[in-house]
Write a protein that holds these residues in place. Structure first.
Motif, short mmCIF file in Angstrom:
data_model
loop_
_atom_site.label_atom_id
_atom_site.label_comp_id
_atom_site.label_asym_id
_atom_site.label_seq_id
_atom_site.Cartn_x
_atom_site.Cartn_y
_atom_site.Cartn_z
N TRP A 30 0.84 -1.19 0.00
CA TRP A 30 0.00 0.00 0.00
C TRP A 30 0.88 1.25 0.00
O TRP A 30 0.66 2.20 -0.76
CB TRP A 30 -0.91 -0.02 1.24
CG TRP A 30 -1.69 1.25 1.40
CD1 TRP A 30 -2.86 1.58 0.77
CD2 TRP A 30 -1.35 2.36 2.23
NE1 TRP A 30 -3.26 2.83 1.17
CE2 TRP A 30 -2.36 3.33 2.06
CE3 TRP A 30 -0.30 2.62 3.10
CZ2 TRP A 30 -2.34 4.55 2.72
CZ3 TRP A 30 -0.27 3.84 3.77
CH2 TRP A 30 -1.28 4.79 3.58
N PHE A 31 1.91 1.24 0.83
CA PHE A 31 2.78 2.40 0.98
C PHE A 31 3.48 2.75 -0.34
O PHE A 31 3.47 3.91 -0.77
CB PHE A 31 3.82 2.13 2.08
CG PHE A 31 4.81 3.23 2.27
CD1 PHE A 31 4.41 4.46 2.77
CD2 PHE A 31 6.15 3.05 1.93
CE1 PHE A 31 5.32 5.49 2.94
CE2 PHE A 31 7.07 4.08 2.10
CZ PHE A 31 6.64 5.30 2.61
N VAL A 32 4.10 1.75 -1.00
CA VAL A 32 4.87 2.07 -2.21
C VAL A 32 3.97 2.36 -3.41
O VAL A 32 4.40 3.01 -4.35
CB VAL A 32 5.88 0.96 -2.59
CG1 VAL A 32 6.95 0.83 -1.53
CG2 VAL A 32 5.18 -0.34 -2.84
N SER A 33 2.72 1.86 -3.39
CA SER A 33 1.90 2.11 -4.57
C SER A 33 1.00 3.33 -4.40
O SER A 33 0.73 4.04 -5.36
CB SER A 33 1.06 0.87 -4.91
OG SER A 33 0.41 0.39 -3.77
N VAL A 34 0.53 3.60 -3.18
CA VAL A 34 -0.39 4.72 -2.98
C VAL A 34 0.34 5.99 -2.55
O VAL A 34 0.04 7.08 -3.00
CB VAL A 34 -1.45 4.35 -1.91
CG1 VAL A 34 -2.35 5.55 -1.61
CG2 VAL A 34 -2.28 3.17 -2.39
N ASP A 35 1.34 5.82 -1.69
CA ASP A 35 1.93 6.99 -1.04
C ASP A 35 3.47 6.90 -1.02
O ASP A 35 4.08 6.98 0.04
CB ASP A 35 1.38 7.06 0.40
CG ASP A 35 1.76 8.35 1.10
OD1 ASP A 35 2.02 9.34 0.40
OD2 ASP A 35 1.82 8.34 2.34
N PRO A 36 4.10 6.71 -2.22
CA PRO A 36 5.57 6.51 -2.21
C PRO A 36 6.29 7.80 -1.84
O PRO A 36 5.83 8.89 -2.19
CB PRO A 36 5.86 6.11 -3.65
CG PRO A 36 4.75 6.69 -4.46
CD PRO A 36 3.55 6.72 -3.57
N PRO A 37 7.42 7.71 -1.12
CA PRO A 37 8.18 8.91 -0.73
C PRO A 37 8.76 9.59 -1.98
O PRO A 37 9.32 8.91 -2.84
CB PRO A 37 9.27 8.35 0.17
CG PRO A 37 9.41 6.93 -0.20
CD PRO A 37 8.06 6.48 -0.65
N ALA A 38 8.62 10.91 -2.05
CA ALA A 38 9.04 11.64 -3.25
C ALA A 38 10.55 11.85 -3.28
O ALA A 38 11.14 11.90 -4.35
CB ALA A 38 8.32 12.98 -3.32
N ASP A 39 11.15 11.99 -2.12
CA ASP A 39 12.60 12.23 -2.10
C ASP A 39 13.21 11.62 -0.83
O ASP A 39 12.51 11.02 -0.02
CB ASP A 39 12.91 13.73 -2.17
CG ASP A 39 12.13 14.52 -1.12
OD1 ASP A 39 11.71 13.90 -0.11
OD2 ASP A 39 11.91 15.73 -1.31
N HIS A 40 14.52 11.80 -0.71
CA HIS A 40 15.24 11.21 0.41
C HIS A 40 14.69 11.69 1.76
O HIS A 40 14.51 10.89 2.68
CB HIS A 40 16.73 11.55 0.29
CG HIS A 40 17.54 11.15 1.47
ND1 HIS A 40 18.03 12.05 2.39
CD2 HIS A 40 17.90 9.92 1.92
CE1 HIS A 40 18.68 11.40 3.33
NE2 HIS A 40 18.63 10.11 3.08
N ALA A 41 14.39 12.99 1.85
CA ALA A 41 13.90 13.55 3.11
C ALA A 41 12.58 12.88 3.52
O ALA A 41 12.37 12.55 4.69
CB ALA A 41 13.72 15.06 2.97
N ALA A 42 11.70 12.67 2.53
CA ALA A 42 10.40 12.04 2.82
C ALA A 42 10.59 10.60 3.29
O ALA A 42 9.91 10.14 4.22
CB ALA A 42 9.52 12.08 1.58
N LEU A 43 11.54 9.90 2.66
CA LEU A 43 11.80 8.50 3.05
C LEU A 43 12.32 8.43 4.48
O LEU A 43 11.88 7.60 5.29
CB LEU A 43 12.80 7.88 2.07
CG LEU A 43 13.18 6.42 2.34
CD1 LEU A 43 11.96 5.52 2.19
CD2 LEU A 43 14.29 5.96 1.39
N VAL A 44 13.27 9.33 4.81
CA VAL A 44 13.84 9.35 6.16
C VAL A 44 12.78 9.74 7.19
O VAL A 44 12.71 9.17 8.28
CB VAL A 44 15.06 10.29 6.22
CG1 VAL A 44 15.53 10.47 7.66
CG2 VAL A 44 16.20 9.75 5.36
#
Lengths: 112, 126
Positions: A30-44
């Motif tokens: 769900w996370f990677v298909s609906v709401d994937p992090p746009a950049d490194h800051a979002a992922l962290v």
């Protein structure tokens, strides 16, 4: 522990870990298909949430256990020469454990 | 009690019924997922290492050869998940009758493929 009991434990562990891993897999899909992090800051920012970090760490450790039991079952069923079975068990176990520990380390120190 | 049990695991000579196919694919997909673990660990490490690493991972995930691999791994995950749930149900004694077992095996096989196509079409997986 007798050989029977160790087999039963492995059987039980495979199913108990499967339940958590299934939920974790659904969440990650769900996370990677609906709401994937746009950049490194979002992922962290995502991985730094205590619940996410703990949940991922638990998932990776259960994944190591689940993978090990699975690899062991498959090798014991199909690979009969003892030396080859042991070599592949060592290789598979090493691969799973090394990847798992590396992942856990990376997830633990991210954004800290 | 006889100590010698009949064991027949010669992969080249086994003719599989549908539930057997789903079961062996559960093993194959599990093995594929395990083999992918080092690459996944590497990608996660790079993506978390910094903005440059994150950019490298985005480029790598976008490349066609890796997209094919992602498709295979996504199918592996979906099939392994669904076949695993089916096995859990069987362990609980649900769906053991032959007709039902065949039906759920068929359902597992098809649902994994349908979900795969769905994910690829929706394109969350770009």
């Amino acid at each position: 522990m007798s050989r029977h009991a160790s087999g039963l434990m492995a059987w039980l562990m495979q199913r108990a870990t499967a339940v958590y891993l299934a939920l974790a897999a659904l969440y990650l899909l769900w996370f990677v298909s609906v709401d994937p992090p746009a950049d490194h800051a979002a992922l962290v920012a995502w991985i730094s949430q205590p619940l996410v970090r703990l949940g991922v760490l638990l998932a990776v450790s259960l994944l190591v256990a689940h993978s090990w039991v699975g690899v062991r079952n498959v090798l014991m069923d199909y690979i009969h020469p003892l030396w080859l079975r042991l070599a592949l068990l060592l290789l598979g176990g090493g691969l799973v454990l090394a990847s798992g520990l590396w992942l856990m380390w990376v997830v633990m120190v991210a954004g800290v | 009690m006889s100590r010698v049990r009949p064991v027949f695991l010669d992969l080249r000579r086994i003719a599989l019924p549908l539930p057997g196919l789903v079961s062996i694919l559960h093993r194959v997909s599990g093995l594929l997922l395990v083999l992918a673990l080092p690459s996944v660990a590497w990608l996660v490490e790079r993506a978390l290492s910094g903005p440059e690493g994150f950019a490298v991972v985005v480029v790598m995930l976008d490349a066609w050869p890796s997209r094919l691999l992602q498709g295979v791994l996504l199918w592996s995950l979906l099939h392994h998940l669904l076949a695993g749930l089916r096995h859990l149900a069987l362990d609980l004694g649900w769906g053991l009758e032959r007709v039902m077992a065949r039906r759920t095996a068929w359902l597992t096989l098809v649902t994994a493929l349908v979900l795969l196509v769905g994910f690829l079409l929706v394109g969350g997986w770009r």
